[in-house]
Design a protein around this motif. Structure first.
Motif, PDB file in Angstrom:
ATOM      1  N   GLU A   1      -1.507  34.162  13.849  1.00 44.36           N
ATOM      2  CA  GLU A   1      -2.113  35.055  12.859  1.00 44.36           C
ATOM      3  C   GLU A   1      -2.328  34.334  11.521  1.00 44.36           C
ATOM      4  O   GLU A   1      -3.374  34.494  10.875  1.00 44.36           O
ATOM      5  CB  GLU A   1      -1.164  36.244  12.664  1.00 44.36           C
ATOM      6  CG  GLU A   1      -1.829  37.478  12.116  1.00 44.36           C
ATOM      7  CD  GLU A   1      -0.812  38.619  11.925  1.00 44.36           C
ATOM      8  OE1 GLU A   1      -1.020  39.440  11.023  1.00 44.36           O
ATOM      9  OE2 GLU A   1       0.198  38.635  12.674  1.00 44.36           O
ATOM     10  N   VAL A   2      -1.342  33.538  11.141  1.00 42.50           N
ATOM     11  CA  VAL A   2      -1.432  32.785   9.875  1.00 42.50           C
ATOM     12  C   VAL A   2      -2.635  31.834   9.918  1.00 42.50           C
ATOM     13  O   VAL A   2      -3.411  31.737   8.972  1.00 42.50           O
ATOM     14  CB  VAL A   2      -0.108  32.012   9.614  1.00 42.50           C
ATOM     15  CG1 VAL A   2      -0.287  30.962   8.521  1.00 42.50           C
ATOM     16  CG2 VAL A   2       1.003  32.985   9.235  1.00 42.50           C
ATOM     17  N   VAL A   3      -2.796  31.146  11.046  1.00 42.88           N
ATOM     18  CA  VAL A   3      -3.924  30.215  11.211  1.00 42.88           C
ATOM     19  C   VAL A   3      -5.244  30.985  11.204  1.00 42.88           C
ATOM     20  O   VAL A   3      -6.203  30.612  10.513  1.00 42.88           O
ATOM     21  CB  VAL A   3      -3.758  29.380  12.502  1.00 42.88           C
ATOM     22  CG1 VAL A   3      -5.069  28.677  12.883  1.00 42.88           C
ATOM     23  CG2 VAL A   3      -2.629  28.357  12.334  1.00 42.88           C
ATOM     24  N   GLU A   4      -5.290  32.076  11.939  1.00 46.99           N
ATOM     25  CA  GLU A   4      -6.506  32.895  12.019  1.00 46.99           C
ATOM     26  C   GLU A   4      -6.917  33.404  10.631  1.00 46.99           C
ATOM     27  O   GLU A   4      -8.084  33.311  10.246  1.00 46.99           O
ATOM     28  CB  GLU A   4      -6.241  34.079  12.976  1.00 46.99           C
ATOM     29  CG  GLU A   4      -7.463  34.619  13.678  1.00 46.99           C
ATOM     30  CD  GLU A   4      -8.473  33.549  14.089  1.00 46.99           C
ATOM     31  OE1 GLU A   4      -9.626  33.641  13.602  1.00 46.99           O
ATOM     32  OE2 GLU A   4      -8.146  32.617  14.851  1.00 46.99           O
TER      33      GLU A   4
ATOM     34  N   ALA B   1     -10.315  32.988   5.606  1.00 47.67           N
ATOM     35  CA  ALA B   1     -10.391  32.783   4.148  1.00 47.67           C
ATOM     36  C   ALA B   1     -11.204  31.535   3.795  1.00 47.67           C
ATOM     37  O   ALA B   1     -11.346  31.189   2.626  1.00 47.67           O
ATOM     38  CB  ALA B   1      -8.986  32.673   3.569  1.00 47.67           C
ATOM     39  N   GLY B   2     -11.723  30.857   4.830  1.00 49.98           N
ATOM     40  CA  GLY B   2     -12.589  29.704   4.561  1.00 49.98           C
ATOM     41  C   GLY B   2     -11.917  28.347   4.700  1.00 49.98           C
ATOM     42  O   GLY B   2     -12.467  27.328   4.282  1.00 49.98           O
ATOM     43  N   LEU B   3     -10.715  28.314   5.294  1.00 51.83           N
ATOM     44  CA  LEU B   3     -10.024  27.025   5.451  1.00 51.83           C
ATOM     45  C   LEU B   3     -10.588  26.273   6.662  1.00 51.83           C
ATOM     46  O   LEU B   3     -10.725  26.842   7.744  1.00 51.83           O
ATOM     47  CB  LEU B   3      -8.517  27.261   5.616  1.00 51.83           C
ATOM     48  CG  LEU B   3      -7.620  26.046   5.342  1.00 51.83           C
ATOM     49  CD1 LEU B   3      -7.738  25.579   3.904  1.00 51.83           C
ATOM     50  CD2 LEU B   3      -6.159  26.372   5.651  1.00 51.83           C
ATOM     51  N   LEU B   4     -10.921  25.003   6.448  1.00 46.66           N
ATOM     52  CA  LEU B   4     -11.477  24.163   7.520  1.00 46.66           C
ATOM     53  C   LEU B   4     -10.414  23.277   8.158  1.00 46.66           C
ATOM     54  O   LEU B   4     -10.511  22.922   9.325  1.00 46.66           O
ATOM     55  CB  LEU B   4     -12.560  23.236   6.952  1.00 46.66           C
ATOM     56  CG  LEU B   4     -13.778  23.878   6.295  1.00 46.66           C
ATOM     57  CD1 LEU B   4     -14.608  22.805   5.609  1.00 46.66           C
ATOM     58  CD2 LEU B   4     -14.611  24.621   7.328  1.00 46.66           C
ATOM     59  N   ALA B   5      -9.453  22.872   7.336  1.00 44.02           N
ATOM     60  CA  ALA B   5      -8.439  21.922   7.816  1.00 44.02           C
ATOM     61  C   ALA B   5      -7.186  22.072   6.988  1.00 44.02           C
ATOM     62  O   ALA B   5      -7.237  22.458   5.814  1.00 44.02           O
ATOM     63  CB  ALA B   5      -8.970  20.494   7.698  1.00 44.02           C
ATOM     64  N   LEU B   6      -6.072  21.721   7.626  1.00 48.06           N
ATOM     65  CA  LEU B   6      -4.772  21.868   6.969  1.00 48.06           C
ATOM     66  C   LEU B   6      -3.942  20.615   7.274  1.00 48.06           C
ATOM     67  O   LEU B   6      -3.844  20.212   8.429  1.00 48.06           O
ATOM     68  CB  LEU B   6      -4.154  23.118   7.561  1.00 48.06           C
ATOM     69  CG  LEU B   6      -2.775  23.643   7.252  1.00 48.06           C
ATOM     70  CD1 LEU B   6      -2.722  25.102   7.694  1.00 48.06           C
ATOM     71  CD2 LEU B   6      -1.719  22.879   8.012  1.00 48.06           C
ATOM     72  N   LEU B   7      -3.403  20.002   6.243  1.00 47.06           N
ATOM     73  CA  LEU B   7      -2.540  18.836   6.442  1.00 47.06           C
ATOM     74  C   LEU B   7      -1.093  19.292   6.470  1.00 47.06           C
ATOM     75  O   LEU B   7      -0.577  19.826   5.480  1.00 47.06           O
ATOM     76  CB  LEU B   7      -2.746  17.794   5.334  1.00 47.06           C
ATOM     77  CG  LEU B   7      -3.909  16.814   5.573  1.00 47.06           C
ATOM     78  CD1 LEU B   7      -5.237  17.539   5.453  1.00 47.06           C
ATOM     79  CD2 LEU B   7      -3.857  15.649   4.603  1.00 47.06           C
TER      80      LEU B   7
ATOM     81  N   PRO C   1      -5.915  21.776  17.538  1.00 46.24           N
ATOM     82  CA  PRO C   1      -6.595  20.497  17.304  1.00 46.24           C
ATOM     83  C   PRO C   1      -7.803  20.661  16.389  1.00 46.24           C
ATOM     84  O   PRO C   1      -8.480  21.692  16.420  1.00 46.24           O
ATOM     85  CB  PRO C   1      -7.017  20.053  18.708  1.00 46.24           C
ATOM     86  CG  PRO C   1      -7.060  21.299  19.521  1.00 46.24           C
ATOM     87  CD  PRO C   1      -6.038  22.232  18.931  1.00 46.24           C
ATOM     88  N   GLY C   2      -8.048  19.651  15.564  1.00 49.28           N
ATOM     89  CA  GLY C   2      -9.196  19.713  14.658  1.00 49.28           C
ATOM     90  C   GLY C   2      -9.016  20.712  13.536  1.00 49.28           C
ATOM     91  O   GLY C   2      -9.930  20.964  12.756  1.00 49.28           O
ATOM     92  N   PHE C   3      -7.815  21.276  13.433  1.00 47.39           N
ATOM     93  CA  PHE C   3      -7.534  22.189  12.310  1.00 47.39           C
ATOM     94  C   PHE C   3      -6.238  21.792  11.599  1.00 47.39           C
ATOM     95  O   PHE C   3      -6.209  21.627  10.391  1.00 47.39           O
ATOM     96  CB  PHE C   3      -7.469  23.646  12.778  1.00 47.39           C
ATOM     97  CG  PHE C   3      -7.258  24.607  11.638  1.00 47.39           C
ATOM     98  CD1 PHE C   3      -8.290  24.881  10.750  1.00 47.39           C
ATOM     99  CD2 PHE C   3      -6.016  25.208  11.422  1.00 47.39           C
ATOM    100  CE1 PHE C   3      -8.094  25.742   9.663  1.00 47.39           C
ATOM    101  CE2 PHE C   3      -5.817  26.069  10.338  1.00 47.39           C
ATOM    102  CZ  PHE C   3      -6.860  26.327   9.459  1.00 47.39           C
ATOM    103  N   ILE C   4      -5.157  21.639  12.378  1.00 51.98           N
ATOM    104  CA  ILE C   4      -3.898  21.143  11.790  1.00 51.98           C
ATOM    105  C   ILE C   4      -3.833  19.631  12.014  1.00 51.98           C
ATOM    106  O   ILE C   4      -3.939  19.157  13.147  1.00 51.98           O
ATOM    107  CB  ILE C   4      -2.665  21.841  12.406  1.00 51.98           C
ATOM    108  CG1 ILE C   4      -2.635  23.320  11.992  1.00 51.98           C
ATOM    109  CG2 ILE C   4      -1.371  21.146  11.972  1.00 51.98           C
ATOM    110  CD1 ILE C   4      -1.440  24.116  12.535  1.00 51.98           C
TER     111      ILE C   4
ATOM    112  N   ASN D   1       4.284  32.129   0.867  1.00 57.79           N
ATOM    113  CA  ASN D   1       2.910  31.677   0.634  1.00 57.79           C
ATOM    114  C   ASN D   1       2.280  31.321   1.985  1.00 57.79           C
ATOM    115  O   ASN D   1       2.985  30.930   2.915  1.00 57.79           O
ATOM    116  CB  ASN D   1       2.948  30.446  -0.282  1.00 57.79           C
ATOM    117  CG  ASN D   1       1.567  30.035  -0.776  1.00 57.79           C
ATOM    118  OD1 ASN D   1       0.615  30.816  -0.703  1.00 57.79           O
ATOM    119  ND2 ASN D   1       1.458  28.824  -1.277  1.00 57.79           N
ATOM    120  N   GLU D   2       0.963  31.481   2.087  1.00 60.68           N
ATOM    121  CA  GLU D   2       0.256  31.160   3.326  1.00 60.68           C
ATOM    122  C   GLU D   2      -0.981  30.324   3.008  1.00 60.68           C
ATOM    123  O   GLU D   2      -1.537  30.421   1.912  1.00 60.68           O
ATOM    124  CB  GLU D   2      -0.223  32.449   4.010  1.00 60.68           C
ATOM    125  CG  GLU D   2       0.867  33.275   4.631  1.00 60.68           C
ATOM    126  CD  GLU D   2       0.279  34.470   5.389  1.00 60.68           C
ATOM    127  OE1 GLU D   2      -0.836  34.351   5.948  1.00 60.68           O
ATOM    128  OE2 GLU D   2       0.943  35.523   5.403  1.00 60.68           O
TER     129      GLU D   2
END
Length: 270
Positions: free
Chosen positions: A22-25, A30-36, A56-59, A226-227
């Protein structure tokens, strides 16, 4: 660019175990493309790699030894070379998957350092990780609490060219030394309640700013989880301070993230 990059996030924290999907979704909505995803200690390395394979391709994974290590939930101490020795084989094992070495750095908060010996131990750990990053041609994802100037100085002495200073808590004048060295600074959603971060953003060129959430910490509200979806809180506040459009903040910060972390480009298509 049509989206944001969260350049520093603790998505492997236990706080997200129950509702990670759910957090990723929600962050994508919200417009996030990638997360380090950054690490603090060797115990979470495998979990970070697993999350990067699950999304994959996101985290995107970053592995490193944080300057503060937990003995127990109540007790923390500065990092030592022994901590790093335990981490090295796993960094070596996954080196081709990493987008950065991190979270690394210095933390001179009085409760973690008893004196010069402790500071020196942290310096040795950072120096060694800076060398590893250079060998692997990876940037550093850097923590510098209560140690802004010594951290930037050490990075420069070590010839580090690619670094992100996350949630920098020093003076804008010190940050500008980092700008001169070509470093980037990432800004968390807690900017909305931090005079220091607001002053920092006023001074920093947009060309040196990236976005982060540092989730589950440094959210818009104190003591509330925080998310990554709160990345837009950082962006909106920066656009307000800089007097530029939100679109420009999105374009420039995402471009900056790509320049610093080229391995995320699979997630960010112009």
């Amino acid at each position: 660019m049509h989206g944001y990059v969260d350049c520093h996030c603790h998505i492997s924290a236990g706080d997200f175990d129950k509702d990670i999907e759910e957090v990723v979704e929600n962050s994508k909505k919200a417009g996030l493309l990638a997360l380090l995803a950054v690490a603090e200690h060797v115990g979470e390395f495998e979990k970070i790699i697993e999350l990067s394979q699950r999304f994959p391709g996101f985290i995107f994974p970053c592995l490193g030894v944080h300057p503060v290590q937990e003995v127990s939930p109540e007790q923390q101490r500065g990092a030592s070379l022994q901590d790093l020795d335990a981490a090295l084989p796993i960094i070596e094992k996954y080196k081709d998957h990493l987008v950065a070495i991190g979270e690394v750095g210095l933390d001179f908060t009085p409760r973690y350092v008893r004196g010069e010996t402790d500071k020196d131990s942290q310096r040795q750990v950072l120096i060694r990780q800076a060398q590893i990053a250079k060998e692997l041609d990876l940037p550093l994802n850097v923590h510098s609490r209560s140690a802004g100037r010594p951290t930037i100085q050490l990075l420069k002495e070590q010839g580090v060219e690619k670094a992100l200073l996350h949630a920098f808590d020093g003076k804008p004048s010190v940050a500008m030394e980092g700008v001169k060295a070509g470093y980037f600074f990432s800004i968390p959603p807690s900017i909305i309640r931090s005079d220091q971060k607001q002053k920092l953003v006023k001074q920093l060129p947009l060309e040196n700013i990236c976005l982060e959430t540092d989730s589950p910490a440094l959210g818009p509200e104190k003591q509330v989880r925080n998310e990554p979806k709160n990345i837009c809180v950082s962006a909106e506040y920066i656009s307000k301070i800089k007097g530029v459009s939100l679109q420009e903040v999105m374009d420039v910060t995402t471009q900056n993230a790509l320049r610093l972390f080229p391995k995320i480009k699979s997630a960010v298509r112009p």
